[in-house]
Design an enzyme around this catalytic site. Structure first.
Site, PDB file in Angstrom:
ATOM      1  N   HIS A 107       0.788   8.887  -3.530  1.00 27.59           N
ATOM      2  CA  HIS A 107       0.669   8.012  -4.779  1.00 27.59           C
ATOM      3  C   HIS A 107      -0.072   9.142  -5.675  1.00 27.59           C
ATOM      4  O   HIS A 107      -0.309  10.286  -5.351  1.00 27.59           O
ATOM      5  CB  HIS A 107      -0.142   6.767  -4.492  1.00 27.59           C
ATOM      6  CG  HIS A 107       0.465   5.922  -3.657  1.00 27.59           C
ATOM      7  ND1 HIS A 107       1.587   5.246  -3.708  1.00 27.59           N
ATOM      8  CD2 HIS A 107      -0.022   5.491  -2.452  1.00 27.59           C
ATOM      9  CE1 HIS A 107       1.768   4.161  -2.934  1.00 27.59           C
ATOM     10  NE2 HIS A 107       0.929   4.617  -2.144  1.00 27.59           N
ATOM     11  N   CYS A 114       5.751   5.852  -0.266  1.00 28.41           N
ATOM     12  CA  CYS A 114       4.996   5.220   0.827  1.00 28.41           C
ATOM     13  C   CYS A 114       5.938   3.950   1.305  1.00 28.41           C
ATOM     14  O   CYS A 114       6.931   4.156   2.144  1.00 28.41           O
ATOM     15  CB  CYS A 114       3.836   4.489   0.203  1.00 28.41           C
ATOM     16  SG  CYS A 114       2.611   3.921   1.395  1.00 28.41           S
TER      17      CYS A 114
HETATM   18  N1  GLN Z   1       2.732  -1.709   3.139  1.00 27.56           N
HETATM   19  C1  GLN Z   1       2.977  -0.670   3.877  1.00 27.56           C
HETATM   20  C2  GLN Z   1       1.776   0.139   4.509  1.00 27.56           C
HETATM   21  O1  GLN Z   1       0.712  -0.389   4.403  1.00 27.56           O
HETATM   22  C3  GLN Z   1       3.289   0.595   2.386  1.00 27.56           C
HETATM   23  C4  GLN Z   1       1.970   0.744   1.508  1.00 27.56           C
HETATM   24  C5  GLN Z   1       2.316   1.568   0.300  1.00 27.56           C
HETATM   25  O2  GLN Z   1       3.226   1.386  -0.222  1.00 27.56           O
HETATM   26  N2  GLN Z   1       1.101   2.127  -0.022  1.00 27.56           N
HETATM   27  O3  GLN Z   1       2.183   1.242   5.183  1.00 27.56           O
END
Ligand code: GLN
Length: 257
Positions: free
Chosen positions: A207, A95
């Site tokens: 995740h 992510c």
């Molecule tokens: N902040 C980033 C987004 O909202 C990554 C989010 C994350 O790592 N789950 O896309």
């Protein structure tokens, strides 16, 4: 044999439980009597140590933490990451991390965050009022040679399961997608692709944590790390993954409705 797991900014990029990927890699080495250590790669890591990893793990983060990370991940540190990924060091980036390995990330608020430019992709957050991409995600691997390697390891390339939670939408340029979405949003909820794959680096929005839910990916990373470091092929001792398999079956049934 000894493997060092490099962990990108553990204090800043662990918002979504991706530390589970580090623990999974560590345990699956230990259960096979492979020596393993964990090296935090962050603001306090000196440049000499920063280069001493054999496999690298990057987790997810909120926009604010990503901006702080990119202020530090510059110069020699950026060069080392680029050089090692381009040399084929294996890694798994979830992510927020792949967003920073790309060309840039336009967060919901604040300035565009320039990335490392390792992956030919860009990420744009459509704004705080647009619903985030949240939920269970499943995808089939399309990236080669990862798909072929898994087929050789397991006799099949299993569907990967996870949980996504991102506002940013990622668009691929000249880089292979990791997978084709079976269920969920994937990179942007539009083109049906999930993640990216470059040399031996896995980039994904899943995740979960990803590796405990898909232990075959952890084993692939361990095999690739040993091959890269010791220039030798290895067959890992099989582990009892029946509990993970049970969880996967349940999730795949739930996802497929
Ligand atoms: N902040 C980033 C987004 O909202 C990554 C989010 C994350 O790592 N789950 O896309």
């Amino acid at each position: 044999m000894h493997l060092t797991i490099g962990w990108l900014y553990p204090k800043l990029m662990s918002t979504y439980g991706d530390r589970g990927n580090v623990i999974c890699l560590e345990r699956r080495c230990q259960w096979r009597n492979l020596d393993v250590s964990i090296l935090p790669l962050d603001q306090d890591t000196d440049i000499e140590s920063f280069a001493k990893f054999d496999v690298i793990v990057g987790g997810g983060a909120q926009d604010r933490q990503q901006e702080i990370v990119m202020r530090d991940l510059q110069g020699e540190k950026a060069r080392i990451i680029k050089e090692k990924i381009n040399a084929g060091i294996p890694g798994v980036f979830t992510c927020g991390s792949p967003q920073l390995l790309g060309k840039y990330y336009e967060p919901a608020l604040g300035q565009k965050i320039d990335g490392l430019g390792i992956l030919d992709l860009v990420t744009k957050h459509p704004g705080q009022n647009v619903p985030r991409c949240i939920g269970n995600v499943a995808f089939d691997i399309v990236a080669e040679p990862l798909r072929k390697d898994l087929e050789e390891m397991l006799g099949e390339s299993p569907t990967v399961i996870g949980f996504e939670n991102h506002g940013g939408r990622t668009y691929l340029g000249d880089v292979s997608p990791l997978g084709k979405v079976v269920s969920g949003y994937g990179n942007n909820g539009e083109d049906g692709f999930e993640g990216a794959f470059y040399h031996n680096a896995i980039a994904t929005y899943a995740h979960g944590p990803l590796l405990p839910k898909n232990p075959f990916l952890a084993d692939w990373l361990i095999i690739k790390s040993i091959e890269h470091k010791y220039q030798e092929k290895i067959i890992l001792t099989p582990l009892d993954d029946s509990l993970a398999e049970q969880g996967r079956k349940t999730m795949l049934k739930r996802i497929s409705g």
